[in-house]
Structure formats: structure tokens, C-alpha cells
Design a protein around this motif. Sequence first.
Motif, PDB file in Angstrom:
ATOM      1  N   ASN A  40      -7.388  33.646 -13.159  1.00 47.22           N
ATOM      2  CA  ASN A  40      -6.757  34.212 -14.354  1.00 47.22           C
ATOM      3  C   ASN A  40      -6.120  35.562 -14.078  1.00 47.22           C
ATOM      4  N   ALA A  41      -6.243  36.050 -12.841  1.00 47.50           N
ATOM      5  CA  ALA A  41      -5.637  37.335 -12.481  1.00 47.50           C
ATOM      6  C   ALA A  41      -4.713  37.142 -11.291  1.00 47.50           C
ATOM      7  N   GLY A  42      -3.577  37.825 -11.309  1.00 47.77           N
ATOM      8  CA  GLY A  42      -2.626  37.718 -10.207  1.00 47.77           C
ATOM      9  C   GLY A  42      -2.531  39.010  -9.414  1.00 47.77           C
ATOM     10  N   LEU A  75     -14.646  31.635  -9.829  1.00 43.73           N
ATOM     11  CA  LEU A  75     -14.258  30.315 -10.327  1.00 43.73           C
ATOM     12  C   LEU A  75     -13.080  29.798  -9.512  1.00 43.73           C
ATOM     13  N   VAL A  76     -13.113  28.535  -9.131  1.00 46.87           N
ATOM     14  CA  VAL A  76     -12.066  27.951  -8.291  1.00 46.87           C
ATOM     15  C   VAL A  76     -11.370  26.805  -9.014  1.00 46.87           C
ATOM     16  N   ASP A  77     -10.058  26.878  -9.072  1.00 47.17           N
ATOM     17  CA  ASP A  77      -9.216  25.773  -9.523  1.00 47.17           C
ATOM     18  C   ASP A  77      -8.598  25.188  -8.260  1.00 47.17           C
ATOM     19  N   LYS A  78      -9.005  23.990  -7.888  1.00 44.81           N
ATOM     20  CA  LYS A  78      -8.560  23.448  -6.596  1.00 44.81           C
ATOM     21  C   LYS A  78      -7.050  23.253  -6.541  1.00 44.81           C
ATOM     22  N   ASP A  79      -6.405  23.001  -7.675  1.00 44.19           N
ATOM     23  CA  ASP A  79      -4.947  22.841  -7.677  1.00 44.19           C
ATOM     24  C   ASP A  79      -4.256  24.154  -7.326  1.00 44.19           C
ATOM     25  N   VAL A  80      -4.763  25.252  -7.877  1.00 44.72           N
ATOM     26  CA  VAL A  80      -4.226  26.573  -7.543  1.00 44.72           C
ATOM     27  C   VAL A  80      -4.468  26.876  -6.070  1.00 44.72           C
ATOM     28  N   ALA A 104     -18.147  27.757  -9.017  1.00 50.61           N
ATOM     29  CA  ALA A 104     -17.942  26.840 -10.136  1.00 50.61           C
ATOM     30  C   ALA A 104     -16.481  26.397 -10.158  1.00 50.61           C
ATOM     31  N   ILE A 105     -16.257  25.159 -10.567  1.00 50.96           N
ATOM     32  CA  ILE A 105     -14.926  24.561 -10.529  1.00 50.96           C
ATOM     33  C   ILE A 105     -14.291  24.515 -11.919  1.00 50.96           C
ATOM     34  N   ILE A 106     -13.058  24.972 -12.002  1.00 50.70           N
ATOM     35  CA  ILE A 106     -12.271  24.878 -13.235  1.00 50.70           C
ATOM     36  C   ILE A 106     -11.628  23.496 -13.293  1.00 50.70           C
ATOM     37  N   THR A 107     -11.774  22.820 -14.417  1.00 57.67           N
ATOM     38  CA  THR A 107     -11.202  21.488 -14.599  1.00 57.67           C
ATOM     39  C   THR A 107     -10.079  21.524 -15.634  1.00 57.67           C
ATOM     40  N   LYS A 108      -9.422  20.389 -15.764  1.00 56.40           N
ATOM     41  CA  LYS A 108      -8.364  20.251 -16.774  1.00 56.40           C
ATOM     42  C   LYS A 108      -8.925  20.516 -18.165  1.00 56.40           C
ATOM     43  N   ASP A 109     -10.134  20.065 -18.407  1.00 56.73           N
ATOM     44  CA  ASP A 109     -10.776  20.282 -19.709  1.00 56.73           C
ATOM     45  C   ASP A 109     -10.930  21.775 -20.000  1.00 56.73           C
ATOM     46  N   HIS A 110     -11.316  22.550 -18.985  1.00 53.12           N
ATOM     47  CA  HIS A 110     -11.462  24.002 -19.174  1.00 53.12           C
ATOM     48  C   HIS A 110     -10.128  24.638 -19.547  1.00 53.12           C
ATOM     49  N   ARG A 111      -9.071  24.205 -18.863  1.00 52.45           N
ATOM     50  CA  ARG A 111      -7.748  24.777 -19.144  1.00 52.45           C
ATOM     51  C   ARG A 111      -7.296  24.427 -20.554  1.00 52.45           C
ATOM     52  N   GLU A 112      -7.523  23.185 -20.959  1.00 52.54           N
ATOM     53  CA  GLU A 112      -7.106  22.757 -22.297  1.00 52.54           C
ATOM     54  C   GLU A 112      -7.887  23.489 -23.377  1.00 52.54           C
ATOM     55  N   GLY A 130      -8.421  28.704 -17.955  1.00 46.81           N
ATOM     56  CA  GLY A 130      -9.678  27.973 -18.018  1.00 46.81           C
ATOM     57  C   GLY A 130     -10.905  28.760 -17.609  1.00 46.81           C
ATOM     58  N   CYS A 131     -10.748  30.028 -17.310  1.00 46.12           N
ATOM     59  CA  CYS A 131     -11.869  30.811 -16.784  1.00 46.12           C
ATOM     60  C   CYS A 131     -12.979  31.031 -17.810  1.00 46.12           C
ATOM     61  N   GLY A 132     -12.613  31.366 -19.046  1.00 44.42           N
ATOM     62  CA  GLY A 132     -13.622  31.597 -20.068  1.00 44.42           C
ATOM     63  C   GLY A 132     -14.497  30.370 -20.310  1.00 44.42           C
ATOM     64  N   PRO A 133     -13.890  29.208 -20.602  1.00 41.69           N
ATOM     65  CA  PRO A 133     -14.697  27.999 -20.787  1.00 41.69           C
ATOM     66  C   PRO A 133     -15.503  27.614 -19.552  1.00 41.69           C
ATOM     67  N   ALA A 134     -14.960  27.822 -18.357  1.00 37.15           N
ATOM     68  CA  ALA A 134     -15.697  27.485 -17.138  1.00 37.15           C
ATOM     69  C   ALA A 134     -16.909  28.392 -16.963  1.00 37.15           C
ATOM     70  N   ASN A 135     -16.736  29.689 -17.239  1.00 39.45           N
ATOM     71  CA  ASN A 135     -17.884  30.588 -17.157  1.00 39.45           C
ATOM     72  C   ASN A 135     -18.920  30.254 -18.226  1.00 39.45           C
ATOM     73  N   SER A 136     -18.438  29.851 -19.402  1.00 34.67           N
ATOM     74  CA  SER A 136     -19.345  29.440 -20.470  1.00 34.67           C
ATOM     75  C   SER A 136     -20.170  28.233 -20.034  1.00 34.67           C
ATOM     76  N   ASP A 137     -19.516  27.250 -19.419  1.00 35.02           N
ATOM     77  CA  ASP A 137     -20.220  26.061 -18.952  1.00 35.02           C
ATOM     78  C   ASP A 137     -21.176  26.390 -17.805  1.00 35.02           C
ATOM     79  N   ARG A 138     -20.813  27.397 -17.017  1.00 39.73           N
ATOM     80  CA  ARG A 138     -21.723  27.789 -15.939  1.00 39.73           C
ATOM     81  C   ARG A 138     -23.023  28.359 -16.527  1.00 39.73           C
ATOM     82  N   VAL A 139     -22.886  29.169 -17.555  1.00 42.60           N
ATOM     83  CA  VAL A 139     -24.070  29.723 -18.213  1.00 42.60           C
ATOM     84  C   VAL A 139     -24.922  28.602 -18.825  1.00 42.60           C
ATOM     85  N   LEU A 140     -24.257  27.570 -19.328  1.00 52.32           N
ATOM     86  CA  LEU A 140     -24.966  26.435 -19.933  1.00 52.32           C
ATOM     87  C   LEU A 140     -25.473  25.442 -18.890  1.00 52.32           C
TER      88      LEU A 140
END
Length: 340
Positions: A40-42, A75-80, A104-112, A130-140
Amino acid sequence: MTCSILVGGAWGDEGKGKCITYLCGNDKPDIIARAGVGPNAGHSVEFNGEKYGLRLIPSGFVHTDAKLMIGAGVLVDKDVLFKEFEDLKKYGVKERTFVDPRCAIITKDHRERDKKSEHLAKKIGSTGSGCGPANSDRVLRTVKLAKDVPELEDYLADVSLETNNVLDNGGDVFIEGSQGFALSLYYGTYPFVTSKDTTASTFAADVGVGPTKVDEVINVFKAYITRVGEGPFPTEISQEEAESKNIEEYGVVTGRRRRVGLFDMELAKESCRINGATQIALTCVDRLYPDCARTQSYDDLSAETKKFIEEIQSETGVPVTIISTGPDLKDTIDLRKELL
């Protein structure tokens, strides 16, 4: 043996990419490790007349003898990741990059899910990556890890083990942090922050390096300050004033126009204190003081610029060792030998 961590001093976009590229090119570490949130940062890197916008690969990739590591906290997005492998093919990045299996892996669902959160995009400045939802899922404890992704099998390595082995054997490690201190989930301008802590302590933990092994913490500040999205900004100026000073900016990942303000000394002091800064790198001095553009000697800086730098040192108690006076790597004043 030296372990250095580079941290953004404010809300990100401080010019960390150039600093990292310069420092890694000169100091030639054995490992350059990426810490922080995720894609999420460039980071912008200009090298040999070409410009690159990176989101996962460490910005020090131009030092081709270094291994490039992505720490377990990232967090890693393999496409990126695979796109950056292709974009940086001539630097052999694909063959030198290793991902910790605990990432932790970012998925299409996280991005959506991220893009549907309009209040985050508009107010907090989420990039929709997708970083926020992915971090949320990591906590869960429901997120998929890099070790569970077959396409990443050839790029997995225990980043903590590799990094500590290098340090224990007298090698050098450079840790790149993403975002900026004021976006920290704990110490930033909550709720207008990113989805995890972004201080030097957490960056060390992201890579699996203990605090006793960290030698230098380099806090990067711009000569002015910018941020994306809503939230407190005590020194903000109007876009018209920013244009008149030639300091308007746009984001690397989103292309969004950034809010602009004057240097915030109170924020700088807090950032240096909480990060435990041992050095300050000051960028974009040429944007604020055009008469200093491409200056490569401290003696050649204007009196006004020197006064500004001396005030930062006096107020924070931290030496300004790196001064960037232009986009090219050679447009750098390096005072480390004189001040450290």
C-alpha cells in the motif's frame, strides 16, 4: 557488523527511496530487508536515468550484490511481487529476492473489501491494496501465509535466521521501513493511520532482528511535509501556496494530490524520540531552497538552508547526516564521517 533501519519521519513520502538507494549503494550491505505494512506504500527510485515505483521489492535493489528479503511482518501480494520481478529483470531481482514463509498473503477478496470501504479511501487515505483487511484477517488467524502458496515456494527463506546469521558473521544488514511514523497505528494520528505500527522497533520485529542488534536508526524527513487523506495536519498550507513554492506533490501508488505543509518541528522531535533516531536524512532541500539545487558540499549551502538544518539538529538532538539536494543520487551531501 552493522544493522541499520531507515524510517519515514512523518506521514510517508519523505523520499526514503532515494535515501535507501544512496545508502545501500555506498555502504553495500549483504542483505536489504523490507519491513512495514505491504504494497500500500510506494517508493520512488531514480537510477541511471530511469525511474521506478516500487511497492514490495526493497528500494536498494540497485546494489546487485545484496540479497533482498521480505520480512515476516510484511503483507505480500504475489501479483505485485511477480510484476516487480519482471519490471526489474535487468537487475536480477527475481534471483535475489526471498520471502519469509510467515508473511501473510493479500488476496483478491482483501482488495475488493478494501475498495468497498469508501470511508477508508476518502477519509483515512487507504490505497485499496487490501492491506487493512489482510491485517485484520491475520489478527483473526484466518489469513493464508506465504508457505501455503505454491507459486512462492522457490522464493521462501527464513528471513530472521538469514539476517541474524549475516550479522553474527560480521556482515551488514539494511532494513527498509515503509510509510511513516505519523501513520503508526499506535503513535500516529488515529484513526487516520495505517493498519499496523510503523516505528523502528516494529520494523526490526518485522524482519526478526532483536533490538540489541540494531546500530543505527535513520529518520527521513522532507524539508517540508505532506500527507494523503484526511486527518490532523497542523502546518498545512493551501494548494495555491504550495504551487507558488513549487512543492506540490502526487502519490506514487495512487497518483492522488498530496496535502502540503511546512516542516513540523514538534512532530520531528516526537518521531526521533519514539524511533530512537541516531541520524536524520533531510530530503527535498532543493525544492524548498532552489538556490541549493544539486549542491554536493555543505559549505556551498545558503546561510538560510544551514540555519534550517542547524535548528532541526538543535531541536531534535539528532545529527543531520544526509542532505538531498536533487533527484539524482549524486545530488547528496553525506556528513556521516564528519558527524558520527
